[in-house]
Design a protein around this motif. Structure first.
Motif, PDB file in Angstrom:
ATOM      1  N   THR A 265       0.855  -1.188   0.000  1.00 42.11           N
ATOM      2  CA  THR A 265       0.000   0.000   0.000  1.00 42.11           C
ATOM      3  C   THR A 265       0.892   1.239   0.000  1.00 42.11           C
ATOM      4  O   THR A 265       1.982   1.238   0.582  1.00 42.11           O
ATOM      5  N   TYR A 266       0.408   2.275  -0.653  1.00 38.25           N
ATOM      6  CA  TYR A 266       1.154   3.536  -0.672  1.00 38.25           C
ATOM      7  C   TYR A 266       0.174   4.671  -0.444  1.00 38.25           C
ATOM      8  O   TYR A 266      -0.801   4.821  -1.173  1.00 38.25           O
ATOM      9  N   ASP A 267       0.456   5.435   0.608  1.00 42.87           N
ATOM     10  CA  ASP A 267      -0.390   6.554   0.974  1.00 42.87           C
ATOM     11  C   ASP A 267      -1.849   6.114   1.130  1.00 42.87           C
ATOM     12  O   ASP A 267      -2.779   6.805   0.728  1.00 42.87           O
ATOM     13  N   GLY A 268      -2.031   4.908   1.684  1.00 39.72           N
ATOM     14  CA  GLY A 268      -3.366   4.371   1.939  1.00 39.72           C
ATOM     15  C   GLY A 268      -3.996   3.637   0.785  1.00 39.72           C
ATOM     16  O   GLY A 268      -5.033   2.983   0.955  1.00 39.72           O
ATOM     17  N   ASP A 269      -3.416   3.716  -0.418  1.00 36.78           N
ATOM     18  CA  ASP A 269      -3.975   3.025  -1.587  1.00 36.78           C
ATOM     19  C   ASP A 269      -3.298   1.676  -1.769  1.00 36.78           C
ATOM     20  O   ASP A 269      -2.057   1.585  -1.749  1.00 36.78           O
ATOM     21  N   GLU A 270      -4.117   0.632  -1.950  1.00 36.11           N
ATOM     22  CA  GLU A 270      -3.550  -0.704  -2.166  1.00 36.11           C
ATOM     23  C   GLU A 270      -3.019  -0.807  -3.600  1.00 36.11           C
ATOM     24  O   GLU A 270      -3.731  -0.532  -4.562  1.00 36.11           O
ATOM     25  N   LEU A 271      -1.757  -1.214  -3.709  1.00 38.59           N
ATOM     26  CA  LEU A 271      -1.135  -1.355  -5.023  1.00 38.59           C
ATOM     27  C   LEU A 271      -1.274  -2.754  -5.580  1.00 38.59           C
ATOM     28  O   LEU A 271      -1.332  -2.952  -6.788  1.00 38.59           O
ATOM     29  N   GLY A 272      -1.307  -3.752  -4.719  1.00 41.08           N
ATOM     30  CA  GLY A 272      -1.431  -5.122  -5.196  1.00 41.08           C
ATOM     31  C   GLY A 272      -0.906  -6.120  -4.177  1.00 41.08           C
ATOM     32  O   GLY A 272      -0.191  -5.758  -3.233  1.00 41.08           O
ATOM     33  N   THR A 273      -1.286  -7.379  -4.366  1.00 36.35           N
ATOM     34  CA  THR A 273      -0.817  -8.475  -3.509  1.00 36.35           C
ATOM     35  C   THR A 273       0.013  -9.421  -4.351  1.00 36.35           C
ATOM     36  O   THR A 273      -0.450  -9.875  -5.416  1.00 36.35           O
ATOM     37  N   TYR A 274       1.203  -9.755  -3.884  1.00 38.90           N
ATOM     38  CA  TYR A 274       2.119 -10.582  -4.663  1.00 38.90           C
ATOM     39  C   TYR A 274       2.701 -11.674  -3.775  1.00 38.90           C
ATOM     40  O   TYR A 274       3.082 -11.442  -2.624  1.00 38.90           O
ATOM     41  N   ALA A 275       2.730 -12.898  -4.337  1.00 37.29           N
ATOM     42  CA  ALA A 275       3.234 -14.045  -3.577  1.00 37.29           C
ATOM     43  C   ALA A 275       4.710 -13.875  -3.252  1.00 37.29           C
ATOM     44  O   ALA A 275       5.489 -13.351  -4.055  1.00 37.29           O
ATOM     45  N   ASN A 276       5.066 -14.345  -2.055  1.00 36.44           N
ATOM     46  CA  ASN A 276       6.473 -14.381  -1.689  1.00 36.44           C
ATOM     47  C   ASN A 276       7.175 -15.479  -2.470  1.00 36.44           C
ATOM     48  O   ASN A 276       6.538 -16.425  -2.975  1.00 36.44           O
ATOM     49  N   ASP A 277       8.480 -15.369  -2.583  1.00 41.57           N
ATOM     50  CA  ASP A 277       9.247 -16.418  -3.248  1.00 41.57           C
ATOM     51  C   ASP A 277       9.160 -17.699  -2.429  1.00 41.57           C
ATOM     52  O   ASP A 277       9.331 -17.682  -1.203  1.00 41.57           O
ATOM     53  N   ALA A 278       8.877 -18.814  -3.111  1.00 37.81           N
ATOM     54  CA  ALA A 278       8.822 -20.099  -2.419  1.00 37.81           C
ATOM     55  C   ALA A 278      10.224 -20.526  -2.012  1.00 37.81           C
ATOM     56  O   ALA A 278      11.212 -20.202  -2.674  1.00 37.81           O
ATOM     57  N   ASP A 279      10.290 -21.269  -0.910  1.00 42.14           N
ATOM     58  CA  ASP A 279      11.586 -21.784  -0.464  1.00 42.14           C
ATOM     59  C   ASP A 279      11.998 -23.001  -1.282  1.00 42.14           C
ATOM     60  O   ASP A 279      13.189 -23.316  -1.370  1.00 42.14           O
ATOM     61  N   ALA A 280      11.039 -23.678  -1.868  1.00 37.89           N
ATOM     62  CA  ALA A 280      11.332 -24.808  -2.757  1.00 37.89           C
ATOM     63  C   ALA A 280      10.179 -24.970  -3.737  1.00 37.89           C
ATOM     64  O   ALA A 280       9.016 -24.812  -3.361  1.00 37.89           O
ATOM     65  N   THR A 281      10.504 -25.270  -4.989  1.00 39.61           N
ATOM     66  CA  THR A 281       9.498 -25.425  -6.040  1.00 39.61           C
ATOM     67  C   THR A 281       9.824 -26.659  -6.860  1.00 39.61           C
ATOM     68  O   THR A 281      10.990 -26.936  -7.155  1.00 39.61           O
TER      69      THR A 281
END
Length: 970
Positions: A265-281
């Motif tokens: 979020t920036y200045d109260g506005d949500e910019l987006g949700t993004y997955a964290n890097d997996a520890d194993a894939t």
């Protein structure tokens, strides 16, 4: 100030990127952006702008001139910076008319940037990754001299430090000597926002003689005791954004797949949700692997059992499946799916996520949306279809309700584009992710047939296809081929590949073709010259062509044959998908109920003794549906192009070869299950439930009758011609009068079913449309109905034998004809012509009226008046009718007794039936025929006592009548 300018230079030289307050999805070339999270955050912070044509140009190189503009935007703000201009050229290669002249002039005057020794600035030159990383490190507080960022080996030290603090995180292909692209600049700047700042301690100055020596200690992380701690990391340290962009916050979250994620979020506005890097894939390579195997096997995620929490959360396409311990033995993932493991701070796996994609094609793109959709933020609607063009639903490029959004959408999503889509396992109306698939087209040189999993019948376990020398494996979610189905090596196919290289769909004409579908009546073997050859008796579904085909010996068991028992056998009778090779046919698969052939589905309704006759109701000429018995699909729709095949001679047991009678029709082929023997029905239908092909198979097929088949003879057909007998008749369909029609037999007035032969002769048969009981909403006829009362054009009455009852049945719109003779009219209480509903009402009000009627949808639509109540005041010398003549129908088996006037009351006549033997006619029974009061004839059915081909004679009083009985089938 120097440190601030270092920071500004580092950040701004990265960018020249996005529209202020716009997310990355606003770019027309969003599909080309690899680093979505970085671009979204940097753009959402309002640091950069894009191009006027709406594109971002993610792979274009960042220029020195663009960097100057970004610096000015950061220092002065976009509005003030936009007003900058140059009164004179700041460098020899930057005239005052240059787009960036004002920005370059300002930065040069402030000492932020400088030109080259030859007096040039080179505004269109690019920046290398090494140079850009050096700027970012300076912004974080690293001292250029102390850390060796100058001199001959400066690039080595810069890259070592930058990679060490993960400024290149997300770009595994980083090459410092190459020019930085615009999206790479976003990525490195984004990583800088999350990086911890450093500072140096123990700065001192020592003077020895005339020499002053400055000393600086090692760097350490800057601590953060302010309220901004935790905006990026809650670790007591100062991340870059926590000092310079305090309105930027990173919050722990979970994405729609169930993956641990960060919401920006920036200045109260949500910019987006993004997955964290997996520890194993791991990309699943075997559909038969259990979850436990995928997590702990050294060929998969390779965790030790002790490193996986038993209560770790398990998600499949967003659906929470419970704990790891409860799912360890389950088969959750298919080949080509992605399984990811996420660890807690103790390096224990606490979240496991499986992502699975399937095929979808964009069928239509609609930009003409309603105001409601536009008000919800949508500008484009996209309908998706599956491999068989069946609709999956409609989604939008944007929508206030995120469930309506085609996640992953970009401007490259055009009509006909094929996507890999991850559909939520918790809600099939939600698409979690999508991307455009790569495709390969060619003729396969090798392939392995599809084999579905024994543990999960929705997943493909095995199957491969080789095109242009490359072998591709089928994904678990592969579509386009059925179980045990293979490709045709003579046909061209297009395969669609996941990002991991697995085949998610096979699209080709010969995956399963209706040209290869046959009705197989039976099989047999023939031995000739010591060689045993097997054959099948077939009818091609596409056109009804009959053929005996040679059968591959490996498939003889399908039809109940063995090498020692090969007499004709139809135990495998039904629809089959066949494959031809050198004039020999093999069975690809038997098409049972709910089987598929390409984009079509098969419904099978077989005869079962005592439990169904293929159809639950007749198929008639005006039928719009076909209703099946003993099938999962109980109703399908008929269309004008539905192709019918009738196969007669199938008895349900063995029969002789060439015993089949094949008929075809388009549009409709009527069928009566009650009159057919051993009827089985096979229907091939499409996704709209429209029947494309219908096969009737039975020992005896009998067509159904409808109103279009029924005619009414207005008199006896006793005027002979060379072609038959002349009579006026009415067609019940349309109530059309046909005068002087030629019928094929001499018969009495009444209702008949008919067909018109090639000579235009009406071939009559006894009608099966007779009503029964009290008249309701059905269709049908009734003869000799005595109407006793009428009110408001609704009559009440019954047939002379009370088998059919009319209670207030409307005849308001009926066609009314009067078949009474002139003398009958003159002797009746109503002597005028009864040829309208009003006249019929008047006649009934004066006394009873006897008539033949036809009913459609519960209303009388046709009335043929035969007699009406007699006027007893008239003395014609013979007050009531006497026996005039008798007759016996050669086809229907009805005895008719005819008077020369109306009967005063119900009168019984005894009629004796005799059959011709060698010694003359022999009596075989006496039958009673009743003439009802007010009527001049009566009849009764004795067909059960007659045998076709015999000579019969009937006698009543002095009257006799002789015929050769032919039966109703002629």
């Amino acid at each position: 100030m120097k440190k601030f300018l270092s920071l500004v230079l580092a950040l701004t030289m990265a960018l020249s990127l996005v529209t202020v307050s716009a997310g990355a999805t606003d770019f027309d070339d969003d599909g080309d952006i690899t680093y979505q999270e970085a671009v979204t955050v940097i753009a959402g912070m309002g640091i950069v702008d894009g191009y006027s044509d709406g594109t971002f140009g993610p792979d274009e190189a960042l220029t020195r001139g663009a960097a100057a503009k970004i610096i000015c935007n950061l220092i002065l703000g976009p509005t003030t910076a936009d007003a900058l201009s140059a009164s004179s050229a700041p460098f020899v290669d930057v005239p005052t008319t240059n787009t960036f002249a004002g920005y370059i002039t300002y930065c040069s005057q402030q000492g932020i940037i400088s030109g080259y020794a030859d007096g040039t600035f080179r505004p269109t030159d690019t920046l290398s990754g090494n140079a850009f990383m050096k700027m970012l490190l300076g912004a974080l507080g690293y001292d250029s001299d102390k850390e060796g960022y100058t001199g001959a080996n400066w690039t080595v030290n810069v890259i070592k430090q930058a990679v060490g603090i993960e400024l290149n995180d997300g770009n595994d292909d980083f090459v410092g000597s190459q020019a930085v692209t615009r999206q790479e600049a976003c990525l490195y700047a984004f990583n800088t926002l999350k990086a911890t700042m450093v500072e140096y301690s123990d700065n001192s100055t020592v003077t020895v003689g005339d020499i002053t020596i400055s000393s600086q200690g090692d760097y350490s992380d800057v601590t953060n005791g302010t309220s901004s701690d935790g905006n990026i990391e809650d670790d007591g340290l100062m991340q870059f954004a926590e000092r310079y962009f305090r309105d930027l916050e990173a919050e722990d979250d979970t994405d729609d797949f169930g993956r641990p994620a960060t919401t920006w979020t920036y200045d109260g506005d949500e910019l987006g949700t993004y997955a964290n890097d997996a520890d194993a894939t791991y990309v699943v390579g075997d559909t038969e692997d259990t979850l436990g195997t995928l997590v702990t096997d050294d060929a998969c995620l390779d965790y030790s059992a002790s490193d996986v929490l038993s209560d770790a959360d398990v998600y499949y396409n967003g659906e929470d499946l419970g704990t790891y311990s409860s799912n360890r033995g389950n088969h959750l993932a298919g080949k080509g799916d992605i399984i990811e493991a996420y660890e807690n701070d103790d390096n224990e796996v606490d979240t496991i996520v499986i992502r699975s994609y399937t095929y979808a094609k964009i069928d239509t793109v609609d930009e003409d949306l309603s105001s409601t959709h536009e008000n919800n933020g949508a500008s484009v609607a996209l309908e998706l279809v599956d491999i068989d063009d069946g609709s999956l639903g409609t989604w939008y490029d944007d929508y206030d309700d995120s469930d309506e959004v085609l996640t992953g959408y970009n401007s490259d999503y055009t009509e006909g584009t094929v996507l890999a889509v991850a559909i939520s396992a918790a809600d099939s109306d939600v698409i979690l992710d999508s991307y455009i698939m790569e495709s390969v087209t060619g003729t396969p040189s090798a392939a392995r047939a599809v084999d579905y999993s024994t543990n999960n019948d929705d997943q493909v376990a095995e199957g491969t296809i080789t095109i242009d020398g490359t072998r591709y494996e089928y994904a678990g979610q592969m579509t386009g081929l059925e179980d045990d189905e293979n490709v045709d090596f003579d046909e061209e196919y297009t395969i669609y590949l996941t990002a991991e290289g697995y085949v998610l769909a096979v699209d080709g004409d010969a995956s399963a073709s209706l040209d290869d579908v046959y009705y197989v009546a039976g099989a047999y073997g023939e031995r000739s010259a010591g060689r045993l050859t097997y054959y099948i008796e077939t009818v091609a579904v596409q056109d009804g062509t009959y053929a005996v085909l040679e059968l591959d010996s490996t498939d003889i068991s399908t039809f109940g044959l063995t090498s020692s028992s090969y007499d004709y056998n139809n135990s495998g009778e039904g629809l089959c998908l066949l494959d031809e090779d050198d004039d020999e046919y093999s069975v690809v698969k038997a098409l049972t109920d709910d089987a598929t052939v390409g984009s079509y589905t098969v419904a099978v309704a077989t005869y079962s003794d005592g439990d169904g006759d293929g159809l639950t109701q007749p198929v008639e000429r005006d039928s719009t549906t076909i209703r099946l018995d003993n099938s999962d699909k109980d109703r399908l729709y008929l269309a004008d192009d539905t192709f019918f095949i009738g196969v007669e001679g199938v008895t349900g047991g063995s029969e002789d070869l060439d015993n089949l009678d094949i008929t075809t029709a388009t549009g409709v082929m009527t069928m009566d299950p009650d009159k057919s023997s051993y009827l089985s029905v096979y229907v091939i239908y499409d996704d709209d439930q429209d029947a494309k092909f219908v096969v009737y198979a039975a020992a005896v097929l009998s067509g159904a009758v409808n109103i279009g088949d029924v005619v009414y003879l207005t008199d006896e057909s006793n005027t002979a011609t060379s072609d038959g007998y002349l009579v006026d008749l009415y067609l019940m369909d349309g109530m059309e009068l046909v005068e002087d029609a030629t019928v094929d037999q001499e018969t009495s007035q009444g209702f008949y079913d008919h067909e018109i032969n090639e000579d235009g002769v009406y071939e009559l048969t006894s009608s099966s449309y007779e009503l029964a009981g009290e008249v309701g909403d059905e269709d049908g006829y009734a003869e000799n109905v005595i109407f006793t009362s009428v009110r408001s054009n609704r009559v009440t009455g019954a047939t002379s034998d009370d088998s059919i009852e009319f209670v207030a049945v409307s005849f308001a719109d009926a066609v009314v004809i009067d078949t009474r003779s002139t003398s009958d009219k003159n002797n009746s209480l109503y002597s005028g012509d009864i040829e309208s509903a009003s006249a019929l009402s008047s006649a009934i009000n004066r006394g009873t009226v006897t008539a033949d009627v036809f009913v459609e949808d519960g209303e009388i639509v046709f009335v043929a008046v035969k007699s009406s109540a007699r006027d007893t005041s008239i003395d014609d010398g013979d007050e009531y009718g006497d026996l005039d003549h008798i007759a016996l129908s050669a086809t229907t088996g009805y005895i008719g007794v005819y008077l020369d006037g109306n009967a005063e009351e119900n009168t019984d006549y005894e009629v004796t039936l005799s059959i011709l033997r060698d010694n003359g006619y022999v009596d075989i029974g006496t039958f009673t025929v009743t003439v009802s009061a007010g009527s001049n004839f009566g009849r009764t059915d004795i067909s059960d006592n007659l045998i076709a081909g015999n000579n019969y004679q009937i006698t009543c009083g002095d009257e006799t009548f002789t015929i050769v009985y032919t039966g109703a089938s002629t």
